[in-house]
Design a protein around this motif. Structure first.
Motif, PDB file in Angstrom:
ATOM      1  N   MET A 187       0.835  -1.210   0.000  1.00 20.71           N
ATOM      2  CA  MET A 187       0.000   0.000   0.000  1.00 20.71           C
ATOM      3  C   MET A 187       0.866   1.256   0.000  1.00 20.71           C
ATOM      4  O   MET A 187       0.532   2.248  -0.661  1.00 20.71           O
ATOM      5  N   THR A 188       1.973   1.217   0.709  1.00 20.19           N
ATOM      6  CA  THR A 188       2.890   2.362   0.732  1.00 20.19           C
ATOM      7  C   THR A 188       3.451   2.613  -0.665  1.00 20.19           C
ATOM      8  O   THR A 188       3.519   3.766  -1.122  1.00 20.19           O
ATOM      9  N   TYR A 212       2.016   1.738  -3.454  1.00 20.73           N
ATOM     10  CA  TYR A 212       0.908   2.216  -4.281  1.00 20.73           C
ATOM     11  C   TYR A 212       0.668   3.712  -4.063  1.00 20.73           C
ATOM     12  O   TYR A 212       0.439   4.454  -5.015  1.00 20.73           O
ATOM     13  N   GLN A 213       0.734   4.154  -2.802  1.00 23.00           N
ATOM     14  CA  GLN A 213       0.508   5.571  -2.507  1.00 23.00           C
ATOM     15  C   GLN A 213       1.567   6.453  -3.161  1.00 23.00           C
ATOM     16  O   GLN A 213       1.284   7.606  -3.509  1.00 23.00           O
ATOM     17  N   ALA A 217       0.478   6.278  -7.038  1.00 29.37           N
ATOM     18  CA  ALA A 217      -0.921   6.619  -7.331  1.00 29.37           C
ATOM     19  C   ALA A 217      -1.067   7.953  -8.064  1.00 29.37           C
ATOM     20  O   ALA A 217      -1.847   8.034  -9.036  1.00 29.37           O
TER      21      ALA A 217
END
Length: 187
Positions: free
Chosen positions: A20-21, A23-24, A27
């Protein structure tokens, strides 16, 4: 290729959080809000690394951003003769540190113009040796027996050589003619 990336539930919370990190970070590029150059300047992450993350995300989703472990992780990639030489030095010298053993093995194989192992490879060979083998080589058979053998072993050379009798008093149970039991004192 989908088989290489199982669902997110197969991974630990830490792995999912790391994905998720990543992806952020990518993004804004995926939403066309920022260019890769701007993201590189803001985060300090190499442009090529960001390109790999984008490619993996587009192919596999969040599971593509989870760091993969090597299939050969933990294996020692050395010639068998080098591994044997390292093992012999470790077993021969009890008091020497791995640094000095690494130095000795490098000198030995430098003379032969052979591949010289890294310190990590020497460490991995040392870890692969069993504690019992090291104990036997360094401290002798008596110390090995004291630590790793059974406390006492009895062996019979022929049947019925060893008899065991426990000295427990047994109760005697006597039946009378009515099949009633009469308990007597132990003998």
């Amino acid at each position: 290729m989908q088989n290489e990336h199982p669902s997110l539930t197969c991974f630990s919370e830490e792995q999912r959080q790391a994905a998720m990190t990543k992806y952020q970070v990518i993004a804004p590029y995926l939403r066309s809000e920022k260019t890769l150059t701007v993201i590189v300047e803001e985060t300090g992450i190499a442009k090529r690394t960001l390109q790999y993350w984008i490619r993996d995300y587009e192919q596999f989703g969040l599971t593509g951003l989870i760091r993969k472990t090597r299939s050969d992780a933990g294996k020692i990639h050395l010639d068998p003769e080098i591994v044997i030489a390292i093992e012999q030095l470790i077993l021969k010298y009890k008091r020497n540190s791995l640094t000095s053993i690494h130095r000795m093995i490098c000198e030995q194989f430098q003379k032969q113009s052979s591949q010289q192992p890294s310190y990590y490879q020497v460490y991995m060979v040392s870890q692969s040796l069993s504690k019992s083998l090291k104990k036997l080589a360094h401290d002798g058979p008596k110390a090995y027996e004291n630590q790793f053998d059974l406390i006492h072993r009895r062996e019979a050379r022929y049947p019925n050589e060893i008899w065991q009798a426990d000295h427990t008093l047994l109760d005697i149970l006597v039946l009378n003619e009515r099949s009633c039991s009469v308990q007597t004192k132990p003998i």
